[in-house]
Design an enzyme around this catalytic site. Structure first.
Site, short mmCIF file in Angstrom:
data_model
loop_
_atom_site.label_atom_id
_atom_site.label_comp_id
_atom_site.label_asym_id
_atom_site.label_seq_id
_atom_site.Cartn_x
_atom_site.Cartn_y
_atom_site.Cartn_z
N ARG A 21 42.75 52.80 27.72
CA ARG A 21 43.17 51.43 27.37
C ARG A 21 42.69 51.03 25.98
NH1 ARG A 21 42.07 49.94 33.40
NH2 ARG A 21 44.21 49.63 34.08
N THR A 244 44.54 31.34 40.96
CA THR A 244 43.74 31.35 39.74
C THR A 244 44.08 30.13 38.89
OG1 THR A 244 43.14 32.61 37.77
CG2 THR A 244 45.43 32.69 38.41
N LYS A 247 45.98 31.73 34.82
CA LYS A 247 47.32 32.16 34.45
C LYS A 247 48.17 30.92 34.11
CE LYS A 247 46.31 36.64 36.26
NZ LYS A 247 46.21 37.57 37.38
N THR A 277 26.39 30.50 38.51
CA THR A 277 26.53 29.23 37.79
C THR A 277 27.96 28.72 37.90
OG1 THR A 277 24.80 29.91 36.26
CG2 THR A 277 26.26 28.16 35.49
N THR A 362 47.38 51.23 37.62
CA THR A 362 47.92 49.90 37.93
C THR A 362 49.28 50.04 38.62
OG1 THR A 362 46.76 49.07 35.99
CG2 THR A 362 48.41 47.63 36.95
C1 LIG Z 1 44.89 38.25 37.95
C2 LIG Z 1 44.89 38.36 39.45
C3 LIG Z 1 43.79 37.95 40.20
C4 LIG Z 1 42.49 37.57 39.58
O1 LIG Z 1 42.55 36.32 38.99
P1 LIG Z 1 41.58 36.00 37.75
O2 LIG Z 1 41.47 34.54 37.74
O3 LIG Z 1 42.24 36.59 36.54
O4 LIG Z 1 40.28 36.69 38.03
C5 LIG Z 1 43.90 37.92 41.58
N1 LIG Z 1 45.03 38.31 42.20
C6 LIG Z 1 46.10 38.75 41.50
C7 LIG Z 1 47.32 39.16 42.24
C8 LIG Z 1 46.05 38.82 40.12
O5 LIG Z 1 47.09 39.29 39.42
#
Ligand SMILES: *Cc1c(COP(=O)(O)O)cnc(C)c1O
Length: 403
Positions: A21, A244, A247, A277, A362
């Site tokens: 990568r 999350t 995103k 934290t 991946t």
């Molecule tokens: C990116 C991702 C996560 C993790 O979320 P982050 O906030 O980036 O740690 C969990 N599940 C899926 C399907 C993801 O693509």
């Protein structure tokens, strides 16, 4: 053991497979999204980012940036503790209330990332509900896989989106045997969407808890934007919705939402929640502003879907081989790790287009791809340039076109 030799050998094997990568060194530009500066070999150039997970550009919105700046000035840089020991800021409380309301659940709980939310919740439930068996979709994200693994609960991996296989596997256990089904709504590498209604009905028939990762759907699906479960009218039947804030919400952090006692249980026993934290108040404030905006801006979602549909059509007309997708994700098939890396390098160096190659592990070998994610802010002119550039690179490298 020669440790230095071990590390060097393993890394060079990775390079040999084309799977090593290399990170693009980017500087995103407020006001110029989706453009960025790219630092490479001592030079700086302008690129258009086409593999953003900031799917709606919210991380660049004045609204969110303003909320974060104000909160930083008012409450400082860090939270100052774990949630239990002086680190619960009023913004955390407001954000948890907002997220619970968004998903129409009693409660929500924040984590420092979506990864930690998945891992901690599955570890906690799998490790503490006596005899729980976890049924996990074979394409689940690594954060769920690790959560299941570390919970040490027995597991059954069911075929991707295959409700019959799930049903068969659950039928091996008596109805009263504790079960949990873990799955995603939008799978981000293929852009397919799980049959939520069928999975939920099957899970309920076997008296199983349901755990849904809506990471690639929150902000983007449903009238109020809380995800595919809202769009499909099944949100009330999902026990735990996980997502999350990194995103489409555009900031960072993760969360779960569900019934009061279930969420309180994870709050009380989840080590990945307790012993760390809490998020900076500015992050909670930014996410709060973003969620409030997303709730009543369906126009942004319509524009996003229009952009994705347009890009799929443009690629199809140009015979660029896309993997059929029913979501906003547009995967373009290359089918070879080295070609995939070369195509990505050429797009970046010769065309100012940044799309990261997606290789094994991946995705499966032979399905290496460029995963394109158009946002509401990519213009028709951006798309003209993208499609022309792909055609040039596909021709130059002799990559297979669509039939
Ligand atoms: C990116 C991702 C996560 C993790 O979320 P982050 O906030 O980036 O740690 C969990 N599940 C899926 C399907 C993801 O693509």
């Amino acid at each position: 053991m020669d440790y230095d030799r071990f590390f060097a050998d393993r890394l060079s094997a990775l390079r040999g497979e084309g799977a090593y990568r290399v990170f693009a060194d980017l500087e995103r530009q407020v006001g110029a999204f989706p453009k960025a500066r790219n630092y490479r070999d001592g030079k700086v150039s302008d690129v258009t980012i086409w593999c953003n997970n900031d799917y709606l550009g919210m991380g660049m919105s004045d609204h969110v940036i303003g909320a974060m700046c104000e909160a930083t000035k008012a409450t400082g840089a860090g939270a100052g503790g774990t949630r239990n020991i002086s680190g619960t800021n009023h913004y955390h409380v407001l954000l948890e209330q907002e997220l619970a309301d968004w998903h129409n659940k009693d409660s929500a709980l924040l984590f420092t990332s979506g990864y930690v939310a998945n891992m901690t919740t599955l570890m906690t439930l799998g490790g503490r509900i006596p005899d729980l068996v976890i049924f996990s979709d074979e394409k689940n994200h690594n954060s769920m896989i690790e959560g299941v693994r570390h919970s040490r609960a027995p597991k059954e991996i069911f075929k991707h989106n295959d409700v019959e296989d799930l049903d068969r596997r659950m039928a091996k256990y008596p109805k009263e045997h504790p079960k949990l089904v873990a799955f995603e709504s939008v799978y981000s590498m293929d852009g397919d969407i799980a049959p939520l209604r069928e999975i939920v009905d099957c899970a309920k028939a076997h008296n199983a808890l349901t755990f849904l990762d809506e990471v690639h759907a929150v902000g983007m699906y449903g009238e109020r934007g809380s995800g595919v479960a809202e769009r499909d009218g099944v949100a009330d039947e999902i026990d735990i919705i996980q997502a999350t804030m990194g995103k489409a919400i555009g900031v960072i952090g993760g969360y779960i939402a569900g019934k009061a006692d279930l969420i309180d249980f994870v709050r009380s026993f989840g080590n990945g929640f307790i012993f760390t934290t809490s998020l900076p108040p500015s992050v909670a404030s930014g996410a709060l502003a973003s969620v409030r905006y997303l709730k009543d801006h369906n126009d942004l979602r319509l524009r996003h879907q229009e952009r994705a549909a347009t890009l799929k059509r443009r690629f199809t007309e140009a015979n660029i081989p896309i993997i059929p997708s029913v979501s906003h994700i547009v995967p373009v098939l290359v089918g070879d790790a080295k070609l995939c890396k070369q195509a990505s390098d050429m797009l970046l160096n010769d065309h100012g287009i940044y799309v990261q190659p997606i290789n094994y592990p991946t995705v499966a070998r032979g399905t290496e791809r460029l995963r394109v994610t158009p946002t509401p802010l990519h213009t028709d002119a951006d798309m003209d340039h993208l499609v022309d550039s792909f055609m040039e690179v596909w021709g130059r490298l002799g990559i297979q076109m669509a039939a």
